[in-house]
Structure formats: structure tokens, C-alpha cells
Design a protein around this motif. Structure first.
Motif, short mmCIF file in Angstrom:
data_model
loop_
_atom_site.label_atom_id
_atom_site.label_comp_id
_atom_site.label_asym_id
_atom_site.label_seq_id
_atom_site.Cartn_x
_atom_site.Cartn_y
_atom_site.Cartn_z
N LEU A 100 4.16 -0.69 2.97
CA LEU A 100 5.15 -1.77 2.95
C LEU A 100 6.56 -1.27 2.68
N GLY A 101 6.71 0.04 2.48
CA GLY A 101 8.03 0.62 2.25
C GLY A 101 8.61 0.27 0.90
N LEU A 102 7.76 0.04 -0.09
CA LEU A 102 8.23 -0.32 -1.43
C LEU A 102 8.28 0.91 -2.33
N GLU A 103 9.10 0.84 -3.33
CA GLU A 103 9.27 1.98 -4.24
C GLU A 103 9.06 1.56 -5.69
N SER A 104 8.25 2.27 -6.39
CA SER A 104 8.10 2.25 -7.86
C SER A 104 7.44 1.01 -8.46
N ILE A 105 7.17 -0.05 -7.68
CA ILE A 105 6.50 -1.20 -8.28
C ILE A 105 5.06 -0.84 -8.62
N GLY A 106 4.49 -1.54 -9.61
CA GLY A 106 3.12 -1.26 -10.03
C GLY A 106 2.10 -1.70 -9.01
N ALA A 107 0.98 -0.97 -8.99
CA ALA A 107 -0.13 -1.31 -8.08
C ALA A 107 -1.43 -1.12 -8.85
N LEU A 108 -2.20 -2.18 -8.94
CA LEU A 108 -3.44 -2.18 -9.71
C LEU A 108 -4.62 -2.35 -8.76
N ASP A 109 -5.65 -1.51 -8.93
CA ASP A 109 -6.83 -1.59 -8.08
C ASP A 109 -7.99 -2.24 -8.82
N ILE A 110 -8.69 -3.15 -8.13
CA ILE A 110 -9.82 -3.89 -8.68
C ILE A 110 -11.07 -3.52 -7.89
N ARG A 111 -12.17 -3.19 -8.61
CA ARG A 111 -13.40 -2.81 -7.92
C ARG A 111 -14.54 -3.71 -8.37
N ASN A 112 -14.45 -4.97 -8.03
CA ASN A 112 -15.49 -5.93 -8.38
C ASN A 112 -16.19 -6.50 -7.15
N ALA A 113 -16.19 -5.70 -6.09
CA ALA A 113 -16.97 -6.03 -4.88
C ALA A 113 -16.69 -7.45 -4.39
N CYS A 114 -17.74 -8.23 -4.17
CA CYS A 114 -17.58 -9.55 -3.55
C CYS A 114 -16.79 -10.52 -4.42
N SER A 115 -16.76 -10.28 -5.72
CA SER A 115 -15.97 -11.11 -6.64
C SER A 115 -14.56 -10.58 -6.80
N GLY A 116 -14.24 -9.50 -6.12
CA GLY A 116 -12.99 -8.79 -6.36
C GLY A 116 -11.74 -9.61 -6.17
N PHE A 117 -11.70 -10.45 -5.13
CA PHE A 117 -10.47 -11.20 -4.88
C PHE A 117 -10.21 -12.20 -5.99
N ILE A 118 -11.25 -12.89 -6.47
CA ILE A 118 -11.03 -13.85 -7.55
C ILE A 118 -10.65 -13.13 -8.84
#
Length: 332
Positions: A100-118
Motif C-alpha cells: 500500500l506504499g505506507l511507512e512506519s505504521i503498525g501492523a498486527l498479525d492474527i492467526r485464529n483461522a476461521c475466527s480470525g476476522f472477528i
């Protein structure tokens, strides 16, 4: 009171359509067998020579931004849900930031499979309510086709899982938006739906790439009967939990958007809640189970079709690996 509100939805699915008839040419299965057990008629597979989890997520994000009349520069935090990251590490959140061409903003990864989006939505909701961030990108994206066991041995999972990405943009609002989220897990059943490797809890000699000859443990293992049995119970529990927490009843739901795991599960929940067909959104028939991407893809399509309107009460619900399950109640 400060609320968080979804101001934009977007999705992306790969171009390649994989029908049940095509799968029957490489696996001992057929259209009737797949349709009866899952409700799936076709799904989308990414092209690994040009598609990545991150760039599919970026395409979904740009649709969500356009619908919200925002730009990439408005995003100040990313929460990315996936179980199929582009790399073992780092997570795909930073790769999406780069796309997305963004710089320095935080990025958090979630690994909860099918429930991940919620789960990701719940995290973003708290950040918005606390005032820490103003515009948060929440993404669910998966590329599962490259890891599916495309043999008769693996047909129970090969016919189900597929690829795609969905995105939501959250911002603060003085009006009601996300009313509540409810998250649960039960690790006693972790091995009923999992991929064992590449895991770290192995003797060193079992983890050396030049000694890995058997790739069996890199494929999805699923006890379908156990998953179905637990899913129908937990779906109902977590939906009712969300309604009770907000002093509402099932009759007030305008649209239920369940995780697209299995059409039979969705139909069972619909029957138990006594909801009409137009009160439940399903697209598993066209896209299969896209895990963390399934709910945002469905929401984006439903919104695009005019099935989500201002002041509607939306209920999101999911169940999957972990076991994990979750719900969200949203006033649109």
C-alpha cells in the motif's frame, strides 16, 4: 460514548474458477458428493506466479478505501488475519503495508483461522474506542490452494478450502457501530483441525530442510465429524451471547453473516434461529471456505448487492481451528 464503525468494505477473489467437475478429474470425488456434504459448487484458486496473500489483500483494501472515499494515506494501523502468510515470518501485515506504499505504521498479525476476522475486528474495535488510532484496516486473506492435499487421501479438505481476501475500514463514530464482540477458544480440540508443520516443537533433525522427505504433516488434517458437531453448538451459543449482551432477540437480526465453512452448518443455524433466506448471507457455493477471508468477502458482496442498509442489525459468527469461535453484533 465512542463507537467504532465500518466505513468501507472490499474484497478480491482470484480469476481462476475451480469447479467440482474439474476436481473430479484429479480426485476420486464428484459434484453430487461435494454438494451434498458442503454446498460448494466452485471455488477460486490463486496463481502463485503473480498472486500473493498480501497483494490480494491490497486489492480488497483499495476497493474498501474507494467505497469509503478514503486513500491509503488515511490508514494508521493494520490488523491482518491469515493462517497462510506469504512467509513463515515476518507476517503478511508488513507486506501489505509495503504493497500500500505506507511507512512506519503498525501492523498486527492474527492467526485464529476461521475466527480470525472477528478476532481482528475485536482488536481494531478496542483501539478505535480507546482513541489510539483513527482509521484501522482490518483484513482477512488466504491462499490455501497451494497447500491443499490434492489427492483422494486429502479430498475431505481439498474440496472445501480456497483463496481470497476481504477488507474492512474502521473509524470512530458517535453513533452505534460495533456493539460488541465475543471471543472464545478450547485448545483441547486443537488437533481436530490443524496443520502440524512447520512447527518448532520437534527434534532438530526433524526440522532440517535437507532431511524432510515426508511432507504429510504439512497438509491440513480435519476430523470433519468433530468439527461439525462442535460448530453447530458453538455458533448458536456465541450468537445468543451477542444478542443477550445487547438486550436483543433473534427477531431483531436483519442479516446474519456466518463464516462460510459448510452450507449445512449455515442452514442448521438459520433453522434454529427461524430466519428467512434473505436474513442469512451465504456465498460458499461460489467461493468455498476462504477461512479468515470468508466473512469480509461475504459482507462486501452483501453490501454491494444492497443487502446491508443503514440502521440494519448485523450479526457475524465464526467457528474454526483451535477450536475458536466468535461473534460480533453491528448496527450499520
Amino acid at each position: 460514548m465512542r463507537y467504532s464503525k465500518i466505513v468501507g468494505l472490499g474484497h478480491h477473489v482470484p480469476e481462476t474458477v475451480i469447479t467440482n467437475d474439474y476436481l473430479s478429474t484429479i480426485i476420486d470425488t464428484n459434484d453430487d458428493w461435494i454438494t451434498e456434504r458442503t454446498g460448494i459448487k466452485e471455488r477460486r484458486y490463486a496463481d502463485p506466479t503473480k498472486d500473493t496473500v498480501a497483494n490480494m489483500a491490497a486489492k480488497a483494501t483499495r476497493m474498501a478505501l474507494e467505497r469509503a472515499k478514503l486513500t491509503e494515506k488515511d490508514i494508521d494501523f493494520i490488523v491482518f488475519a491469515t493462517i497462510t502468510p506469504d512467509y513463515f515470518f515476518p507476517g503478511s501485515g508488513v507486506l501489505l503495508q509495503r504493497e500500500l506504499g505506507l511507512e512506519s505504521i503498525g501492523a498486527l498479525d492474527i492467526r485464529n483461522a476461521c475466527s480470525g476476522f472477528i478476532y481482528a475486528l475485536s482488536v481494531a474495535d478496542q483501539f478505535i474506542k480507546s482513541g489510539m488510532y483513527k482509521t484501522i484496516l482490518v483484513v482477512g486473506a488466504e491462499m490455501q490452494s497451494t497447500a491443499i492435499d490434492m489427492t483422494t487421501r486429502g479430498r475431505n479438505t481439498a474440496v472445501i478450502f480456497a483463496d481470497g481476501a476481504g477488507a474492512a475500514i474502521l473509524q470512530p463514530s458517535e453513533k452505534q457501530g460495533i456493539l460488541s464482540t465475543h471471543l472464545h477458544s478450547d485448545g483441547r480440540f486443537a488437533e481436530e483441525l490443524y496443520v502440524r508443520d512447520p512447527g518448532s516443537s520437534r527434534p532438530r533433525e526433524e526440522r532440517q530442510p535437507d532431511q524432510i522427505l515426508d511432507t504429510t504433516h504439512f497438509k491440513v488434517v480435519m476430523n470433519g465429524n468433530q468439527v461439525f458437531k462442535h460448530a453447530v453448538v458453538r455458533f448458536m451459543e456465541v450468537i445468543n451471547e451477542a444478542l443477550t449482551a445487547n438486550n436483543m432477540t433473534k427477531d431483531q437480526i436483519d442479516l446474519l453473516v456466518p463464516h462460510q465453512a459448510n452450507l449445512r452448518i449455515s442452514q442448521y443455524i438459520q433453522e434454529k434461529l427461524a430466519l428467512r433466506d434473505d436474513q442469512v448471507y451465504n456465498n460458499i457455493m461460489r467461493y468455498g471456505n476462504t477461512t479468515a477471508a470468508s466473512i469480509p468477502i461475504a459482507m462486501s458482496e452483501a453490501w454491494g448487492e444492497g443487502k446491508i442498509k443503514e440502521n440494519d442489525l448485523l450479526c457475524l459468527a465464526a467457528f474454526g481451528s483451535g477450536f475458536t469461535w466468535a461473534s460480533a453484533l453491528i448496527r450499520w
